[in-house]
Design an enzyme around this catalytic site. Structure first.
Site: not given
Ligand code: BGC
Length: 743
Positions: A243-245
């Protein structure tokens, strides 16, 4: 072999260990002080020493390795090389150069102990105001895909895994954690997914980072359609998805969707997953993701016994950065051969704040902690030019006082830009007498979380217009030339002021060696061969994507998770322009750009001759060749662009689309090179939503070879005597019909 080992490890894990493995190990409050194996990295996976499974370290990003430059209790420094931003890199249109940049980044990652580099980033330049465009490669998916593939090949030649991001349709920073991108299947497939597909098929990146945004109502990180059906089943991707953060709103849905790794990992996600095992979270989904993570960790250089030296060859990488900076520089205007500076033009008066405080790159995760940035003035002096010290002193004092005035913002946000210095008219006139040439540098800075503004950012500030006006008038009055250098991350308005100056050079944000790279181009040491990767419009309103950016309120409460979304902020953006992005729109709707996609001047001229292709498309691909001759007086390189025009058929299409490109070697005057370009089946195909298939109509295809989408020099045709069709599985449905514009 590693498969068996990974399966063996999976079998020995407890459920809690599995859950802990699919969540990263978290990010400390002080990002730069994160205490893993590599301080300042963005995240890591869990280490299980008792099972012989090390952690894997993930660090940003697209312009170089982002780690902390210093460490508590350690006298050494850990600087990384700041390469030119992605927009500049792709302007080189040089895949070999990009591979060498990737290799240098990979070597740094390897020697600093980083296993996954969080780049390249490859979202489409849909709108010039997007805050992170500098991190992205182009408005065109073919160019984005090939440029990203070259970077990935370079990075992964060192054993470090590359992470292409942000998958997908992540073209806006406003409301970025929740924004719903409403987009047709055709625009998705042809524009927003195609570059990723190319990068995966050409270079097999080790990882893909899913995007923050939603697509047609569903979070990209929680979409089975996107992450399993399209990415793995249709495209054959074999790496891990992270995932992105802090993205999305359901850890369970992310795991189920095949988003293997949740980054950076939070306690809330651990609790949610542990509570849902065997309920909404099937064990098979968890096991599938854990296995992929274990396999990816076992393949890292660290797991294979590499000992990070912590001493990468920074001088060698600085040389790569300098070359990339010069090759990515685009010369947009050069009246009466103002450039290169002749031996009579050696006394330079440099105006503009960024002549003295050059911006090496954007802010946020795309920033690098480099040891230094060579300013423009330093670069000019190192090249033997004589830079006016009085003007310099004024600017240095001004910048000092601006620094005291400007309030500090958090590190990941762009700082306010220093106001341009209003110089006395008498000083400007005196300098016009004393100097040979004026340089005016205009700078821009942007980054994560925020999009750019129209006023005072896309458009020049009044103080900047005033500077250009007054300097040009004074210098022209005494027969001297004015050169503008644009130290920008992406497109700004140029049409209203371009005629007042003699030359415009765009080195973008050129990394730590930018001052040298710009000097290389200004002095003619490097003949500019950079070409625009994104159209520069005359007015912002001339772009189709200007009509709906950055979106509208949804009318519903949107839970943004960790960053509150104030009421009244955009929550939905509808891509009404469909596939008509950038030059595709301008060419199809008859709108003239200020500078066309693919445009860029050289200090020499090239002729295109003897274009040829087979008469008919047979097999999987055909080869188009063209002879390029340097007919000017200076050695240089040409970027040959192949644009294809399809016959009339069932779908509306742009007049031409980029379907290939190549760059010559440096040709001395009179030298020729035959450039060979491949047109494959997919180049003929567009996505037909009614059939859920890629289709190519039979008929006559016209191949244009040229040096921009509006400057086509040679033409050949070939016939396709039967249609092509390639059906894909339905994915990413629209909730409501979408009205797209049509030419
Ligand atoms: C960015 C990513 C980046 C991550 C880790 C996020 O804010 O969107 O591109 O890789 O942070 O720093």
């Amino acid at each position: 072999m590693s498969d068996d080992r990974a399966r063996g490890l999976l079998a020995r894990l407890t459920v809690q260990q599995k859950v802990a493995l699919v969540c990263g190990t978290g990010m400390s409050r002080d990002f730069l002080g994160w205490g893993g194996r590599v301080p300042g990295a963005a995240g890591a996976t869990l280490e299980l020493p008792e099972l012989g499974l090390p952690e894997s370290v993930h660090a940003d990003g697209p312009a170089g390795v982002r780690i902390a430059p210093t460490r508590d209790g350690d006298d050494r420094t850990f600087y990384a090389t700041a390469f030119p931003v992605a927009t500049a890199l792709s302007c080189s249109w040089d895949v070999e150069l990009l591979e060498s940049v990737g290799r240098a980044m990979g070597e740094e990652a390897l020697e600093y102990g980083v296993d996954f580099l969080l780049g390249p980033a490859m979202n489409i330049h849909r709108n010039p105001l997007t805050g992170r465009n500098f991190e992205y490669l182009s408005e065109d998916p073919l160019l984005s895909g090939r440029a990203a593939a070259a970077l990935v090949r370079g990075i992964q030649s060192t054993g470090v895994a590359a992470t292409i991001k942000h998958f997908a349709a992540n073209n806006t920073e406003t409301s970025r954690f929740v924004l719903d991108t409403v987009v047709s299947a055709r625009a998705l497939r042809e524009i927003y997914l195609r570059g990723f597909e190319i990068a995966i098929s050409e270079a097999s990146p080790g990882a893909v980072m899913s995007a923050y945004n939603r697509i047609n109502g569903q979070y990209a990180s929680q979409s089975v359609d996107l992450l399993e059906t399209i990415l793995r089943e249709d495209w054959g991707f074999e790496g891990i998805v992270m995932t992105d953060w802090f993205s999305g709103d359901s850890a369970v849905e992310q795991v189920v969707a095949g988003n293997d790794l949740l980054m950076p990992g939070t306690q809330g996600q651990l609790d949610e997953l542990n509570g849902e095992i065997g309920r909404s979270l099937p064990m098979e989904a968890l096991d599938r993701n854990v296995l992929r993570i274990i396999e990816s960790v076992l393949a890292t250089p660290f797991a294979r016994g590499h000992n990070a030296s912590e001493a990468p060859d920074l001088p060698a990488h600085a040389a790569v950065a300098r070359r990339a900076g010069a090759e990515g520089t685009v010369l947009l205007a050069n009246r009466d051969a103002t450039l290169p500076l002749s031996p009579d033009d050696q006394r330079i008066a440099a105006f503009g704040n960024t002549s003295y405080d050059l911006i090496s790159g954007g802010t946020g995760s795309g920033d690098v902690n480099e040891a230094y940035t060579v300013s423009l003035v330093e670069g000019l002096r190192a090249a033997g030019l004589d830079v006016d010290a009085e003007v310099e002193a004024r600017y240095l004092a001004h910048l000092e006082s601006e620094r005291e005035r400007i309030p500090e913002r958090p590190w990941f946000l762009p700082q306010e830009r220093p106001v341009e210095l209003g110089l006395d008219q008498s000083l400007i006139e005196a300098k016009a007498d004393e100097s040979d040439t004026a340089l005016i540098t205009i700078g821009r800075l942007s980054g994560e979380f925020e999009d750019r503004k129209l006023d005072d950012d896309f458009l020049l500030a009044d103080t900047e217009v005033d500077l250009i006006d007054r300097v040009s008038r004074a210098f022209h009055a005494v027969g001297k030339k004015v050169v503008v250098v644009l130290n920008i991350g992406n497109v700004i308005e140029m049409a209203s002021w371009r005629d007042r100056v003699d030359a415009i050079v765009v080195p973008w944000q050129g990394g730590q060696e930018a001052g040298h790279a710009i000097a290389d181009v200004l002095t003619g040491k490097t003949n500019p061969s950079g070409r625009l990767v994104t159209t520069i419009p005359i007015r912002y309103e001339d772009l189709a994507a200007a009509r709906n950016f950055p979106g509208v309120e949804s009318g519903e409460e949107v839970d943004q998770g960790w960053v509150p979304l104030p009421k009244g902020r955009p929550a939905v953006i509808t891509y009404e322009e469909g596939i008509y992005v950038g030059y595709r729109y301008m060419d199809a709707f008859g709108v003239d750009p200020a500078y066309a996609f693919g445009f860029g001047l050289s200090y020499t001229t090239f002729e295109y001759r003897n274009a040829s292709s087979p008469d008919a498309f047979a097999g999987d691909e055909i080869e188009v060749t063209v002879e390029i001759e340097n007919v000017g007086e200076t050695a240089g390189r040409e970027v040959v662009q192949l644009y294809l025009a399809a016959p009339d058929g069932t779908l509306d299409k742009p007049p031409v689309e980029l379907r290939g490109f190549g760059k010559t070697a440096e040709l001395v005057p009179g030298q020729k090179e035959i450039v060979r370009l491949i047109v494959d089946r997919r180049s003929l195909m567009s996505f037909d939503e009614s059939k859920n298939a890629w289709v190519a109509d039979p008929g006559t295809y016209t191949v244009h070879l040229g040096s921009s989408s509006r400057d086509l020099h040679a033409m050949v045709t070939f016939e396709l005597d039967h249609p092509f069709e390639m059906t894909v599985r339905p994915a990413l449905p629209l909730r409501q019909p979408l009205e797209e514009i049509r030419p």
